[in-house]
Design an enzyme around this catalytic site. Structure first.
Site, mmCIF file in Angstrom:
data_model
loop_
_atom_site.group_PDB
_atom_site.id
_atom_site.type_symbol
_atom_site.label_atom_id
_atom_site.label_comp_id
_atom_site.label_asym_id
_atom_site.label_seq_id
_atom_site.Cartn_x
_atom_site.Cartn_y
_atom_site.Cartn_z
ATOM 1 N N LYS A 198 -16.748 -23.635 10.848
ATOM 2 C CA LYS A 198 -17.342 -22.933 9.699
ATOM 3 C C LYS A 198 -18.861 -23.120 9.664
ATOM 4 O O LYS A 198 -19.443 -23.710 10.564
ATOM 5 C CB LYS A 198 -16.685 -23.423 8.413
ATOM 6 C CG LYS A 198 -15.174 -23.164 8.364
ATOM 7 C CD LYS A 198 -14.867 -21.688 8.359
ATOM 8 C CE LYS A 198 -13.442 -21.344 7.966
ATOM 9 N NZ LYS A 198 -12.358 -22.115 8.569
HETATM 10 C C1 PLP Z 1 -10.351 -17.513 4.861
HETATM 11 C C2 PLP Z 1 -9.907 -18.946 4.953
HETATM 12 N N1 PLP Z 1 -9.346 -19.519 3.881
HETATM 13 C C3 PLP Z 1 -8.940 -20.798 3.900
HETATM 14 C C4 PLP Z 1 -9.066 -21.576 5.026
HETATM 15 C C5 PLP Z 1 -8.584 -22.984 5.020
HETATM 16 O O1 PLP Z 1 -9.622 -23.898 5.250
HETATM 17 P P1 PLP Z 1 -9.318 -25.311 5.934
HETATM 18 O O2 PLP Z 1 -9.065 -25.070 7.387
HETATM 19 O O3 PLP Z 1 -10.553 -26.110 5.682
HETATM 20 O O4 PLP Z 1 -8.129 -25.867 5.249
HETATM 21 C C6 PLP Z 1 -9.627 -21.025 6.172
HETATM 22 C C7 PLP Z 1 -9.767 -21.825 7.396
HETATM 23 O O5 PLP Z 1 -9.705 -21.372 8.492
HETATM 24 C C8 PLP Z 1 -10.051 -19.674 6.141
HETATM 25 O O6 PLP Z 1 -10.586 -19.101 7.235
#
Ligand code: PLP
Length: 415
Positions: A198
């Site tokens: 990210k």
């Molecule tokens: C659009 C979106 N929402 C939620 C998440 C969840 O984040 P995390 O991987 O930090 O749990 C991601 C992660 O890839 C994402 O791309």
């Protein structure tokens, strides 16, 4: 300078000052629930222009906390765009709510106002009432959030903006003022992810931002087992106090929460990374502009996703749309051949309503915009450590494998 092959589709950028910030925490007294957590939360809230930032273990946890804080449990229905990572919908399901999937724009992958309105119609036809909508800032750009918010508020919906891709993105509101994603101008809660791919990396990490003190308190409560240590809010005064004195060991569990706390180690890294967000975002924008220019000769068979008006994205992904049918090439074959040349790609995303879990639960759903986006999308490498020559390398190989010739000479005729 070129990045060593293979080029991943995304990756973190860690400098010596990030390492020093983490080492300082490791030498200190607090590995968790210490000052680095508060420092990061303060810096993040300030960066985004929100009053409150509650960090937690990852973006999925932030979404789950948002659902718990807003009471999106059993008997509640939440509208989620189908082009997103499964976690957006899963968080609602984990809290016990049902999901109605909204369609998305076939050229940007974003849920636009007509898609939200169509989803609301489907909710009504099913004799249900929606309680919330989760707009997703796909790839780093947002739709017209102000109009989406107006539509949602009119229907009495809470708004949880999934900005896991979009830390650093700004957009212009209808009064021409600019606002940062995360400032919660058009949401009740906005969530971020700090996974290494990210816009900033914390190892793992996430955050939920809000302007509401009440929601901030609930987010923090659910993050820490539902435990309250604020004596002013003790319900059992007799147990909590000895005369006028607070009992030092005493706390109360007032809700069913989890341990979603983010450690000081992660927060130190995240805060150090946050100080470089503007530079990171500018680099990603510069690389995206280079891609745009170099790919221009391949349009319309291959083109970048449609740009959202009034939005300056901090691009998380550089996604293109490829007309595989017209080119007579399969996406899997292209991805494998690019990989052989040291170029890793990814698809963002398989529409969530197509996953077996959701098919079993909700049956077949027709979302033609999401399907059309999915059929054509491919994410090319985009990360801070890339050089413009890496972009050229990707474009030239892509052009060659798709039969356009090299990027400079690209003029393929459509059969
Ligand atoms: C659009 C979106 N929402 C939620 C998440 C969840 O984040 P995390 O991987 O930090 O749990 C991601 C992660 O890839 C994402 O791309």
């Amino acid at each position: 300078m070129s990045f060593a092959r293979p080029l991943p589709y995304s990756r973190h950028a860690i400098d010596e000052d990030d390492i020093a910030a983490v080492a300082e925490v490791l030498r200190g007294d607090w590995l968790t629930t210490g000052p680095a957590v508060r420092d990061f939360e303060t810096a993040l809230a300030r960066q985004c222009g929100a009053e409150h930032a509650i960090c937690c273990t990852n973006g999925t946890a932030a979404l789950h906390l948002a659902c718990l804080a807003l009471g999106l449990g059993p008997d509640r229905t939440v509208i989620v765009p189908s082009i997103t990572f499964a976690a957006t919908a899963n968080a609602a399901r984990l809290a016990g709510a049902e999901v109605i999937f909204a369609d998305c724009d076939p050229d940007s992958g974003l849920m636009l106002v007509p898609h939200l309105e169509a989803a609301l119609e489907r909710v009504k036809r099913a004799n249900k009432r929606a309680s919330a909508v989760f707009p997703v800032d796909l790839a780093g750009q947002c739709a017209d959030l102000e109009t989406i918010a107006a539509c949602a508020r009119h229907e009495g919906l809470a708004i949880v903006e999934d900005s896991c891709h979009a830390l650093g993105t700004r957009y212009q509101r209808h009064d021409y003022s600019w606002t940062a994603v995360g400032g919660c101008a058009d949401s009740d809660i906005t969530v971020f992810s700090f996974h290494p791919v990210k816009n900033i990396a914390a190892g793992e990490g996430g955050a939920a931002l809000t302007r509401s003190p009440d929601l901030a308190q609930r987010l923090a409560l659910f993050r820490n087992h539902g435990v309250n240590r604020d004596a002013a809010r003790f319900t059992d005064k007799e147990a909590g106090f000895e005369g006028a004195q607070v009992n030092p060991w005493y706390y109360e569990m007032t809700a069913l929460g989890l341990n979603y706390r983010l450690s000081d180690i992660n927060c130190a890294l995240a805060k150090s990374q946050l100080s470089k967000l503007e530079r990171f975002a500018a680099t990603r924008r510069r690389l995206a502009t280079r891609y745009d220019a170099r790919l221009a000769g391949y349009a319309p068979l291959l083109r970048p996703i449609t740009r959202s008006a009034h939005c300056v994205p901090a691009w998380h992904l550089y996604s293109v749309l490829i007309d595989f049918d017209a080119l007579g090439t399969a996406r899997g074959e292209l991805a494998r051949r690019l990989e052989e040349r040291g170029i890793r790609t990814q698809v963002h995303y398989i529409p969530v309503h197509r996953h077996p879990y959701y098919r079993d639960r909700y049956g077949e759903i027709a979302l033609p915009g999401a399907e059309a986006y999915y059929r054509r999308t491919l994410s090319l490498p985009l990360f801070v450590g890339m050089g413009e020559d890496d972009v050229d390398y990707v474009v030239e190989n892509l052009g060659e494998l798709l039969g356009f010739g090299t990027a400079r000479t690209a003029r393929r005729q459509v059969p």
